[in-house]
Design a protein around this motif. Structure first.
Motif, PDB file in Angstrom:
ATOM      1  N   ALA A 173      34.476  45.257  34.739  1.00  0.00           N
ATOM      2  CA  ALA A 173      34.848  45.136  33.321  1.00  0.00           C
ATOM      3  C   ALA A 173      34.709  46.505  32.668  1.00  0.00           C
ATOM      4  O   ALA A 173      33.655  47.152  32.778  1.00  0.00           O
ATOM      5  N   GLU A 174      35.777  46.927  32.022  1.00  0.00           N
ATOM      6  CA  GLU A 174      35.762  48.228  31.342  1.00  0.00           C
ATOM      7  C   GLU A 174      35.139  48.067  29.960  1.00  0.00           C
ATOM      8  O   GLU A 174      35.408  47.083  29.249  1.00  0.00           O
ATOM      9  N   SER A 175      34.290  49.020  29.587  1.00  0.00           N
ATOM     10  CA  SER A 175      33.742  49.026  28.228  1.00  0.00           C
ATOM     11  C   SER A 175      34.769  49.694  27.315  1.00  0.00           C
ATOM     12  O   SER A 175      35.038  50.885  27.435  1.00  0.00           O
ATOM     13  N   ILE A 176      35.352  48.888  26.416  1.00  0.00           N
ATOM     14  CA  ILE A 176      36.372  49.435  25.507  1.00  0.00           C
ATOM     15  C   ILE A 176      35.697  50.230  24.393  1.00  0.00           C
ATOM     16  O   ILE A 176      36.132  51.318  24.031  1.00  0.00           O
ATOM     17  N   THR A 291      39.626  39.697  27.634  1.00  0.00           N
ATOM     18  CA  THR A 291      38.763  40.542  26.805  1.00  0.00           C
ATOM     19  C   THR A 291      37.586  39.711  26.297  1.00  0.00           C
ATOM     20  O   THR A 291      37.753  38.537  25.943  1.00  0.00           O
ATOM     21  N   ILE A 292      36.419  40.324  26.273  1.00  0.00           N
ATOM     22  CA  ILE A 292      35.185  39.625  25.903  1.00  0.00           C
ATOM     23  C   ILE A 292      34.466  40.415  24.819  1.00  0.00           C
ATOM     24  O   ILE A 292      34.234  41.626  24.970  1.00  0.00           O
ATOM     25  N   LEU A 293      34.105  39.717  23.740  1.00  0.00           N
ATOM     26  CA  LEU A 293      33.235  40.312  22.717  1.00  0.00           C
ATOM     27  C   LEU A 293      31.815  39.825  22.996  1.00  0.00           C
ATOM     28  O   LEU A 293      31.588  38.627  23.171  1.00  0.00           O
ATOM     29  N   LYS A 309      36.830  44.639  28.844  1.00  0.00           N
ATOM     30  CA  LYS A 309      38.117  44.204  29.378  1.00  0.00           C
ATOM     31  C   LYS A 309      37.971  44.031  30.886  1.00  0.00           C
ATOM     32  O   LYS A 309      37.633  44.977  31.606  1.00  0.00           O
ATOM     33  N   VAL A 310      38.195  42.811  31.341  1.00  0.00           N
ATOM     34  CA  VAL A 310      37.967  42.465  32.744  1.00  0.00           C
ATOM     35  C   VAL A 310      39.079  43.054  33.613  1.00  0.00           C
ATOM     36  O   VAL A 310      40.253  43.036  33.229  1.00  0.00           O
ATOM     37  N   THR A 311      38.692  43.567  34.782  1.00  0.00           N
ATOM     38  CA  THR A 311      39.678  44.206  35.674  1.00  0.00           C
ATOM     39  C   THR A 311      40.031  43.290  36.852  1.00  0.00           C
ATOM     40  O   THR A 311      39.404  42.247  37.063  1.00  0.00           O
ATOM     41  N   ASP A 312      40.989  43.747  37.656  1.00  0.00           N
ATOM     42  CA  ASP A 312      41.415  42.974  38.841  1.00  0.00           C
ATOM     43  C   ASP A 312      40.275  42.754  39.832  1.00  0.00           C
ATOM     44  O   ASP A 312      40.302  41.808  40.612  1.00  0.00           O
ATOM     45  N   ARG A 313      39.295  43.630  39.823  1.00  0.00           N
ATOM     46  CA  ARG A 313      38.222  43.565  40.825  1.00  0.00           C
ATOM     47  C   ARG A 313      37.341  42.321  40.664  1.00  0.00           C
ATOM     48  O   ARG A 313      36.628  41.944  41.602  1.00  0.00           O
ATOM     49  N   ILE A 314      37.400  41.670  39.514  1.00  0.00           N
ATOM     50  CA  ILE A 314      36.554  40.495  39.294  1.00  0.00           C
ATOM     51  C   ILE A 314      36.802  39.428  40.359  1.00  0.00           C
ATOM     52  O   ILE A 314      35.872  38.769  40.829  1.00  0.00           O
ATOM     53  N   ASP A 315      38.067  39.260  40.755  1.00  0.00           N
ATOM     54  CA  ASP A 315      38.392  38.219  41.736  1.00  0.00           C
ATOM     55  C   ASP A 315      37.788  38.505  43.109  1.00  0.00           C
ATOM     56  O   ASP A 315      37.513  37.594  43.871  1.00  0.00           O
TER      57      ASP A 315
END
Lengths: 351, 131
Positions: A173-176, A291-293, A309-315
């Protein structure tokens, strides 16, 4: 510096639980009123051999499983946020770092800011990675919370920890962006040498929890130019079941956005672990692009806001370690108040 | 428990560091200076796996003073997935449910507390493997 964020995340919870009815029975309190008023059914209880350090180590092991075999010697900082560090003087982080083989090239500090200490650790780790000072930073929020016998806090004070490895490559997850909101608001405190915290009753609500949680959420959304409908999920600090749902709805979020990270009805308040554990549970079911707050709250008072913001790697990584809901819902050991009193050292014994 | 003595145990108690004989491959826990199988003196560090099965156990009902809060408790010898046999407390379960062959996982726990003001000792314990 390019993107920074979460490389690995993990949670750990004790298996023991005590129900609201069991506590209310001892104090002659009305269990249905507490259950309805606080939206709580039960809470986690740490056994005697479990503390903030042990919970942190196990949560970190799960974070390392999801981090894809990073070299622990490359973790340049470890910060544990808690208000139940086992020692008054001796860092919890040193033991955790030693247990995962991250010593000696590492910066370590234990953080305190009531229930916000865990998100502080996340905040600082992200900053150090972003500045290029460290490759990886380990941020942990965990507590074996204290609640005085018979006090309203006793129904919620629980135990658990979440760990996050922050980095700049292979992100889950990227820190926006991040945002903090703080004032001096004396709603909850524990003086030196005191075992249990004290609180200011209803004053912990509007001028404390809601003002800071909503203030941080609004400030965070304004900073990134987003509104509630733009987020897939939202996670708020959860001192009980009621407050986070109410804060979220006041801000314009729906129950569906909050439910994956809303654990307090059966977990209780894990203090510094609360919103970080909620984030782990949300990441467990998130999809790439979501996206997660996340907004923490610590009495005293302040809130940290994060947009992820969640990335493809989560899966690839979510099932490399146990999911938080599984730890919350399965294979539980229910205990009576006597066992709880013994586990939590509420009975005075001879040395 | 003196803190220096506790500190010397960290590699094996905290990280389950074993010694693997460079000549014959035997894994020794705790690590030794001389391999009891081939007599070699060179080892490399290997971390033990964190799961295994109970080979045998006993239940402690009359506990030493520092463990009275958790009595009754089981002490088990488990064979880990790499064949190494390890002895530890088995916690988070009713002692009446412990069985030979039961799968266990190793967790980091507080193993001893030096009264109310002394050092806290950490290390490994077994818990039932349920996930």
């Amino acid at each position: 510096m390019g993107k920074v964020g979460i490389v690995g995340y993990g949670c750990h919870l004790p298996r023991h639980r005590i129900k609201v009815e069991e506590i209310a029975k001892v104090w002659g309190a009305d269990a249905p009123s507490y259950k309805k008023g606080l939206m709580l059914r039960e809470k986690s209880v740490p056994p005697p051999d479990c503390d903030t350090i042990t919970l942190s180590v196990e949560a970190t092991k799960n974070a390392l499983r999801r981090a894809g075999g990073i070299n622990t010697a490359e973790i340049g900082a470890i910060y544990i946020g808690s208000e139940s560090h086992p020692y008054a003087v001796k860092p919890s982080g040193a033991t955790v770092a030693e247990a995962i083989g991250a010593t000696p090239d590492i910066h370590c500090a234990d953080f305190e800011f009531a229930c916000k200490a865990g998100s502080e650790a996340m905040f600082v780790c992200l900053g150090l990675v972003k500045a290029g000072e460290i490759k990886y930073g380990l941020a942990i929020g965990g507590d074996t919370s204290q609640g005085a016998p018979g006090d309203a806090l006793e129904y919620s004070a629980a135990a658990g920890a979440a760990a996050f490895i922050m980095g700049s490559e292979n992100l889950i997850a990227e820190s926006i962006d991040t945002y903090s909101f703080m004032t001096d608001t004396p709603d909850f405190w524990r003086r030196e040498y005191e075992f249990y915290p004290q609180h200011a009753g209803r004053y912990t609500g509007e001028p404390a929890y809601f003002k800071h949680t909503c203030g941080a959420a609004e400030g965070m959304m304004k900073k990134v130019g987003m509104k509630p409908a733009d987020f897939t999920y939202a996670v708020f600090h959860q001192p009980n079941g009621k407050f986070p749902m109410r804060a979220g709805k006041m801000l314009g979020f729906t129950q569906e956005q909050m439910e994956p990270g809303w654990l307090s009805p059966t977990l209780g308040n894990t203090y510094s672990g609360a919103s970080p554990i909620g984030l782990t549970s949300t990441l467990d079911i998130a999809k790439p692009g979501d996206t997660i707050l996340m907004v923490s709250y610590g009495s005293g008072s302040g809130s940290d806001g994060f947009v992820w913001k969640v990335t493809d790697r989560i899966d690839e990584v979510r099932d490399k370690a146990v999911r938080t809901r599984k730890l919350l819902d399965e294979n539980l050991i229910y205990i009576d108040y006597g066992t709880y009193a013994k586990f939590r050292h509420k009975i005075k014994k001879n040395a | 428990m003196y803190s220096a003595r506790d500190w010397r145990e960290y590699p094996r108690r905290y990280r389950l560091e074993a010694g693997k004989c460079k000549k014959c491959g035997k894994i020794l826990f705790p690590a030794r200076l001389i391999c009891p199988k081939c007599g070699a003196r060179e080892f490399e560090t290997e971390m033990l796996p964190d799961t295994g099965k109970v080979l045998t156990f006993t239940v402690i009902r009359t506990a030493p003073s520092q463990f009275t809060d958790i009595a009754p408790y089981a002490i088990a010898i488990a064979e880990l997935t790499n064949g190494v046999k390890l002895t530890a407390q088995l916690v988070d379960c009713d002692v009446n449910t412990v069985k030979v062959g039961m799968e266990v996982r190793i967790e980091f726990r507080r193993v001893q507390t030096d009264a109310y003001s002394g050092i806290l000792s950490y290390g490994y314990k077994f818990v039932p493997k349920w996930y």
